[in-house]
Design a protein around this motif. Structure first.
Motif, PDB file in Angstrom:
ATOM      1  N   MET A   1       0.852  -1.168   0.000  1.00 20.94           N
ATOM      2  CA  MET A   1       0.000   0.000   0.000  1.00 20.94           C
ATOM      3  C   MET A   1       0.900   1.234   0.000  1.00 20.94           C
ATOM      4  SD  MET A   1      -2.876   1.161   2.780  1.00 20.94           S
ATOM      5  CE  MET A   1      -1.855   0.814   4.166  1.00 20.94           C
ATOM      6  N   SER A   2       0.551   2.150  -0.889  1.00 20.87           N
ATOM      7  CA  SER A   2       1.340   3.365  -0.998  1.00 20.87           C
ATOM      8  C   SER A   2       0.480   4.575  -0.665  1.00 20.87           C
ATOM      9  CB  SER A   2       1.889   3.493  -2.418  1.00 20.87           C
ATOM     10  OG  SER A   2       0.833   3.729  -3.321  1.00 20.87           O
ATOM     11  N   GLY A   3       1.130   5.699  -0.599  1.00 22.79           N
ATOM     12  CA  GLY A   3       0.411   6.940  -0.356  1.00 22.79           C
ATOM     13  C   GLY A   3      -0.577   7.250  -1.463  1.00 22.79           C
ATOM     14  N   SER A   4      -0.210   6.869  -2.693  1.00 29.17           N
ATOM     15  CA  SER A   4      -1.127   7.124  -3.807  1.00 29.17           C
ATOM     16  C   SER A   4      -2.372   6.233  -3.694  1.00 29.17           C
ATOM     17  CB  SER A   4      -0.430   6.917  -5.153  1.00 29.17           C
ATOM     18  OG  SER A   4      -0.008   5.585  -5.301  1.00 29.17           O
ATOM     19  N   ASP A   5      -2.226   4.998  -3.192  1.00 32.85           N
ATOM     20  CA  ASP A   5      -3.386   4.138  -2.968  1.00 32.85           C
ATOM     21  C   ASP A   5      -4.335   4.782  -1.955  1.00 32.85           C
ATOM     22  OD1 ASP A   5      -2.541   2.119  -4.687  1.00 32.85           O
ATOM     23  OD2 ASP A   5      -1.494   1.035  -3.101  1.00 32.85           O
ATOM     24  N   LEU A   6      -3.773   5.293  -0.882  1.00 31.64           N
ATOM     25  CA  LEU A   6      -4.594   5.961   0.132  1.00 31.64           C
ATOM     26  C   LEU A   6      -5.300   7.168  -0.450  1.00 31.64           C
ATOM     27  CD1 LEU A   6      -2.191   5.825   3.213  1.00 31.64           C
ATOM     28  CD2 LEU A   6      -4.271   4.501   2.859  1.00 31.64           C
ATOM     29  N   GLY A   7      -4.574   7.937  -1.232  1.00 32.17           N
ATOM     30  CA  GLY A   7      -5.163   9.126  -1.844  1.00 32.17           C
ATOM     31  C   GLY A   7      -6.281   8.787  -2.813  1.00 32.17           C
ATOM     32  N   LEU A   8      -6.086   7.731  -3.607  1.00 30.58           N
ATOM     33  CA  LEU A   8      -7.116   7.329  -4.562  1.00 30.58           C
ATOM     34  C   LEU A   8      -8.361   6.797  -3.860  1.00 30.58           C
ATOM     35  CD1 LEU A   8      -4.908   5.613  -7.286  1.00 30.58           C
ATOM     36  CD2 LEU A   8      -6.110   7.810  -7.456  1.00 30.58           C
ATOM     37  N   ALA A   9      -8.182   6.008  -2.806  1.00 33.65           N
ATOM     38  CA  ALA A   9      -9.327   5.508  -2.046  1.00 33.65           C
ATOM     39  C   ALA A   9     -10.071   6.670  -1.381  1.00 33.65           C
ATOM     40  CB  ALA A   9      -8.868   4.496  -0.994  1.00 33.65           C
ATOM     41  N   PHE A  10      -9.313   7.629  -0.856  1.00 39.29           N
ATOM     42  CA  PHE A  10      -9.896   8.810  -0.221  1.00 39.29           C
ATOM     43  C   PHE A  10     -10.694   9.627  -1.237  1.00 39.29           C
ATOM     44  CE2 PHE A  10      -9.492  13.307   0.995  1.00 39.29           C
ATOM     45  CZ  PHE A  10     -10.060  13.282   2.253  1.00 39.29           C
ATOM     46  N   LEU A  11     -10.107   9.884  -2.393  1.00 42.01           N
ATOM     47  CA  LEU A  11     -10.767  10.644  -3.449  1.00 42.01           C
ATOM     48  C   LEU A  11     -12.023   9.925  -3.931  1.00 42.01           C
ATOM     49  CD1 LEU A  11     -10.795  12.989  -5.509  1.00 42.01           C
ATOM     50  CD2 LEU A  11      -9.366  11.557  -6.974  1.00 42.01           C
ATOM     51  N   GLY A  12     -11.891   8.625  -4.197  1.00 39.03           N
ATOM     52  CA  GLY A  12     -13.044   7.852  -4.647  1.00 39.03           C
ATOM     53  C   GLY A  12     -14.157   7.829  -3.618  1.00 39.03           C
ATOM     54  N   GLY A  13     -13.809   7.666  -2.344  1.00 32.89           N
ATOM     55  CA  GLY A  13     -14.811   7.659  -1.285  1.00 32.89           C
ATOM     56  C   GLY A  13     -15.556   8.978  -1.207  1.00 32.89           C
ATOM     57  N   GLY A  14     -14.837  10.062  -1.394  1.00 33.18           N
ATOM     58  CA  GLY A  14     -15.482  11.380  -1.388  1.00 33.18           C
ATOM     59  C   GLY A  14     -16.444  11.539  -2.549  1.00 33.18           C
ATOM     60  N   ILE A  15     -16.034  11.088  -3.720  1.00 26.50           N
ATOM     61  CA  ILE A  15     -16.900  11.173  -4.906  1.00 26.50           C
ATOM     62  C   ILE A  15     -18.158  10.326  -4.700  1.00 26.50           C
ATOM     63  CG2 ILE A  15     -17.082  10.517  -7.348  1.00 26.50           C
ATOM     64  CD1 ILE A  15     -14.057  11.245  -7.565  1.00 26.50           C
ATOM     65  N   GLY A  16     -17.976   9.108  -4.212  1.00 26.86           N
ATOM     66  CA  GLY A  16     -19.118   8.222  -3.983  1.00 26.86           C
ATOM     67  C   GLY A  16     -20.070   8.754  -2.925  1.00 26.86           C
ATOM     68  N   SER A  17     -19.526   9.308  -1.845  1.00 26.54           N
ATOM     69  CA  SER A  17     -20.369   9.868  -0.786  1.00 26.54           C
ATOM     70  C   SER A  17     -21.151  11.070  -1.279  1.00 26.54           C
ATOM     71  CB  SER A  17     -19.514  10.268   0.415  1.00 26.54           C
ATOM     72  OG  SER A  17     -18.928   9.133   0.986  1.00 26.54           O
ATOM     73  N   LEU A  18     -20.503  11.903  -2.080  1.00 31.31           N
ATOM     74  CA  LEU A  18     -21.192  13.061  -2.646  1.00 31.31           C
ATOM     75  C   LEU A  18     -22.308  12.608  -3.588  1.00 31.31           C
ATOM     76  CD1 LEU A  18     -21.459  16.107  -2.969  1.00 31.31           C
ATOM     77  CD2 LEU A  18     -19.705  15.999  -4.747  1.00 31.31           C
ATOM     78  N   ALA A  19     -22.040  11.601  -4.411  1.00 32.68           N
ATOM     79  CA  ALA A  19     -23.073  11.074  -5.307  1.00 32.68           C
ATOM     80  C   ALA A  19     -24.246  10.512  -4.504  1.00 32.68           C
ATOM     81  CB  ALA A  19     -22.483   9.998  -6.218  1.00 32.68           C
ATOM     82  N   ARG A  20     -23.954   9.791  -3.421  1.00 31.91           N
ATOM     83  CA  ARG A  20     -25.016   9.249  -2.560  1.00 31.91           C
ATOM     84  C   ARG A  20     -25.847  10.373  -1.969  1.00 31.91           C
ATOM     85  NH1 ARG A  20     -22.378   6.366   1.622  1.00 31.91           N
ATOM     86  NH2 ARG A  20     -22.458   8.197   2.921  1.00 31.91           N
ATOM     87  N   TRP A  21     -25.199  11.409  -1.502  1.00 27.53           N
ATOM     88  CA  TRP A  21     -25.909  12.530  -0.903  1.00 27.53           C
ATOM     89  C   TRP A  21     -26.807  13.226  -1.939  1.00 27.53           C
ATOM     90  CZ3 TRP A  21     -25.715  17.905  -1.610  1.00 27.53           C
ATOM     91  CH2 TRP A  21     -26.366  18.646  -0.635  1.00 27.53           C
ATOM     92  N   LEU A  22     -26.275  13.445  -3.136  1.00 28.68           N
ATOM     93  CA  LEU A  22     -27.053  14.116  -4.186  1.00 28.68           C
ATOM     94  C   LEU A  22     -28.258  13.290  -4.614  1.00 28.68           C
ATOM     95  CD1 LEU A  22     -24.151  15.574  -6.357  1.00 28.68           C
ATOM     96  CD2 LEU A  22     -25.797  16.873  -4.977  1.00 28.68           C
ATOM     97  N   ILE A  23     -28.074  11.980  -4.762  1.00 27.64           N
ATOM     98  CA  ILE A  23     -29.201  11.122  -5.132  1.00 27.64           C
ATOM     99  C   ILE A  23     -30.223  11.079  -4.003  1.00 27.64           C
ATOM    100  CG2 ILE A  23     -29.883   8.720  -5.598  1.00 27.64           C
ATOM    101  CD1 ILE A  23     -27.276   8.532  -7.264  1.00 27.64           C
ATOM    102  N   GLY A  24     -29.750  10.994  -2.765  1.00 33.01           N
ATOM    103  CA  GLY A  24     -30.663  11.028  -1.626  1.00 33.01           C
ATOM    104  C   GLY A  24     -31.467  12.317  -1.585  1.00 33.01           C
TER     105      GLY A  24
END
Length: 129
Positions: A1-24
């Motif tokens: 696991m690298s710093g870029s993996d953490l950053g990508l998971a963090f970025l993706g999680g933010g995008i997914g959470s925002l999409a969930r909030w908007l659809i909700g």
């Protein structure tokens, strides 16, 4: 696991959470029933997408770390998008409101339709590859 993996998971999680909030928000402004429709739609569509993408990109459950698509899309975006905890909170609220029948339909319906959606997503991907 690298710093870029953490950053990508963090970025993706933010995008997914925002999409969930908007659809909700979108569904919540149009639907006022007792059934937790937004969370149901989010979880079932997320299950379809994860089934589709896992087959399309030939990802196994053991590929959870170190694969770019899995890190940013499956774990990040779709992990942030779907919501097991909200499903359980919704079920709890229905039970507390003395709507046990609706709670059971919602809980078991989400699991059953989610499984069917994941299978159909995978089947669609198999047809495309």
């Amino acid at each position: 696991m690298s710093g870029s993996d953490l950053g990508l998971a963090f970025l993706g999680g933010g995008i997914g959470s925002l999409a969930r909030w908007l659809i909700g928000l979108f569904v919540g402004r149009r639907y006022n029933g007792d059934f937790p429709l937004a969370t149901f739609l989010i979880n079932v569509s997320g299950a379809f997408l994860i089934g589709f993408l896992a087959v399309l990109f030939s990802l196994e459950w053991t590929d959870r770390f170190g694969h770019l698509v899995n890190t940013i899309v499956l774990t990040g975006i779709l992990g942030g998008f779907t919501t097991f905890s909200s499903m359980n909170l919704d079920t709890s609220k229905l039970l507390h409101g003395r709507k046990a029948g609706l709670a059971l339909v919602y809980l078991f319906g989400t699991v059953a339709y989610g499984l069917i959606a994941a299978i159909l997503g995978g089947a669609l991907a198999w047809r495309l590859i």
